[in-house]
Scaffold this active site. Structure first.
Site, short mmCIF file in Angstrom:
data_model
loop_
_atom_site.label_atom_id
_atom_site.label_comp_id
_atom_site.label_asym_id
_atom_site.label_seq_id
_atom_site.Cartn_x
_atom_site.Cartn_y
_atom_site.Cartn_z
N ASP A 83 -33.63 -19.67 31.23
CA ASP A 83 -32.27 -20.22 31.28
C ASP A 83 -31.26 -19.09 31.34
OD1 ASP A 83 -30.31 -22.20 31.19
OD2 ASP A 83 -30.30 -22.32 29.01
N GLU A 142 -26.22 -20.79 40.25
CA GLU A 142 -25.03 -21.46 39.76
C GLU A 142 -23.83 -21.05 40.59
OE1 GLU A 142 -22.25 -21.65 35.72
OE2 GLU A 142 -24.43 -21.73 35.50
N HIS A 189 -20.71 -25.26 27.56
CA HIS A 189 -21.78 -24.93 26.62
C HIS A 189 -21.33 -25.25 25.20
CE1 HIS A 189 -24.14 -22.93 29.69
NE2 HIS A 189 -23.11 -22.21 30.03
N HIS A 223 -25.48 -28.61 33.56
CA HIS A 223 -25.55 -27.80 32.34
C HIS A 223 -24.58 -28.38 31.31
CE1 HIS A 223 -27.72 -23.90 33.43
NE2 HIS A 223 -27.89 -24.72 34.46
N GLY A 224 -24.73 -27.95 30.06
CA GLY A 224 -23.83 -28.42 29.02
C GLY A 224 -23.85 -29.92 28.88
N SER A 225 -25.05 -30.52 28.98
CA SER A 225 -25.14 -31.98 29.08
C SER A 225 -25.66 -32.67 27.82
CB SER A 225 -26.01 -32.35 30.29
OG SER A 225 -25.34 -32.00 31.48
N SER A 226 -25.55 -32.00 26.70
CA SER A 226 -25.83 -32.72 25.45
C SER A 226 -24.75 -33.78 25.23
CB SER A 226 -25.84 -31.76 24.25
OG SER A 226 -27.07 -31.05 24.19
#
Length: 350
Positions: A83, A142, A189, A223-226
């Protein structure tokens, strides 16, 4: 089953119209949580490690834990992913260790904080793609810059300062040949993503849909998908934590993304919240406990529950046995003969 190619997992997900969760790990318990969730839901899975995780656990420990996971759960296709690689050297070291997939995050300089210009990003990513594909390894790139900072990586900000330009995304995919592309659509993030439930002003799903329409062969990555669910926050705060109110990415928005080309969904914060809440609960309710197993076991179970829920929500549940994994050598041959080429100009060639 040996560790498998992330590219094959994403290709199969595209055929089946589902997404694959990519869950970050630092230690044995997290790997066990993910693999137990994958077995319970019959899901293929991506397990990923940041540079910080590799330093914390030491490469050899982490790699052999992953080999153990592949050996103990032979029915589960599992890819091992680097990652946010910050340089060619980081990605090269991961490939040489045995990672089956790497991310070259050329959107930031090697310090992991300063945004690069477009040409810098293209050049370093293209170099990683060339090295990796010669060895059958998947590459994620990215374009655009996510907000926030996590594990020492990130430019900060809200996530809206450097959203992805669709024209640049197409040019980037053409010039690099990446297998998967992380795009910046307003996510960040870390736990503190949004100060209220995100809407179209801060989460640019229309941008994602446009990029997918223009890059149908390139797998998109969120990304940052919590989702940072309130119940996990509440457990931490109930047992002595002091998390500020925060919102993550709603699952329904992720599912919209999956319907529009998102095949890899990165989740880390939700796992951390689940683990921390479970440990705090044990410490608060049974302060006489001191055996690490007394709190790591419930922590492992709490993370497993969250991961299994995400696997079901992303649609990957039930798909572990759909296909026979290809060897890394087969993937190398596919890259060499052009069968796996994703460049937009070749969209109708295969």
């Amino acid at each position: 089953m040996p560790l498998v190619s992330m590219r094959q997992l994403l290709d199969e997900a595209a055929k089946g119209g589902y997404g694959v969760g990519a869950f970050n790990v630092n230690n044995m318990e997290q790997i066990q949580s993910i693999m137990e969730a994958a077995r319970a839901t019959k899901s293929p899975v991506i397990i990923q490690a940041s540079r910080g995780a590799r330093q914390y656990s030491q490469d050899k420990f982490l790699y052999h834990l992953m080999l153990a996971a592949a050996d103990l759960y032979p029915e589960i296709p599992v890819a091992m992913h680097q990652d946010h690689g910050n340089s060619f050297e980081t990605c090269k070291s991961a490939i040489e260790l045995g990672f089956t997939s790497v991310m070259m995050d050329g959107s930031l300089k090697a310090d992991g904080k300063t945004p690069t210009d477009f040409e810098e990003n293209v050049e370093v990513t293209r170099r990683v793609v060339e090295f990796a594909h010669e060895r059958g390894v998947t590459v994620e790139g990215e374009i655009g810059v996510l907000g926030g900072i996590e594990d020492g990586h990130g430019a900060g900000g809200t996530g809206l300062e450097h959203v992805t330009d669709p024209d640049q995304a197409v040019e980037f995919a053409e010039r690099t040949g990446v297998d998967a592309l992380a795009i910046a659509i307003g996510t960040s993030h870390g736990a503190y993503k949004f100060s209220k439930k995100p809407d179209g002003k801060v989460l640019k799903m229309d941008l994602l849909i446009e990029i997918h329409n223009r890059l149908p062969r390139t797998h998109l990555v969120m990304h940052g998908s919590s989702s940072v669910p309130k119940d996990l926050q509440d457990v931490i705060n109930q047992y002595g934590g002091h998390l500020k109110p925060t919102w993550g990415v709603p699952v329904e928005e992720i599912q919209l993304g999956i319907k529009n080309g998102v095949r890899k969904i990165n989740v880390d914060t939700d796992s951390r919240l689940a683990i921390t809440g479970a440990i705090r609960k044990v410490f608060a309710e049974t302060p006489e406990k001191f055996d690490p197993r007394d709190y790591l076991k419930p922590a492992r179970e709490a993370m497993q529950k969250v991961v299994a829920e995400r696997m079901t929500q992303f649609g990957q549940a039930g798909h572990a046995g759909d296909y026979s994994p290809k060897t890394i050598e087969e993937m190398r041959e596919g890259y060499a003969d052009g069968a796996l080429d994703t460049r937009p100009s070749l969209a109708g060639a295969h």
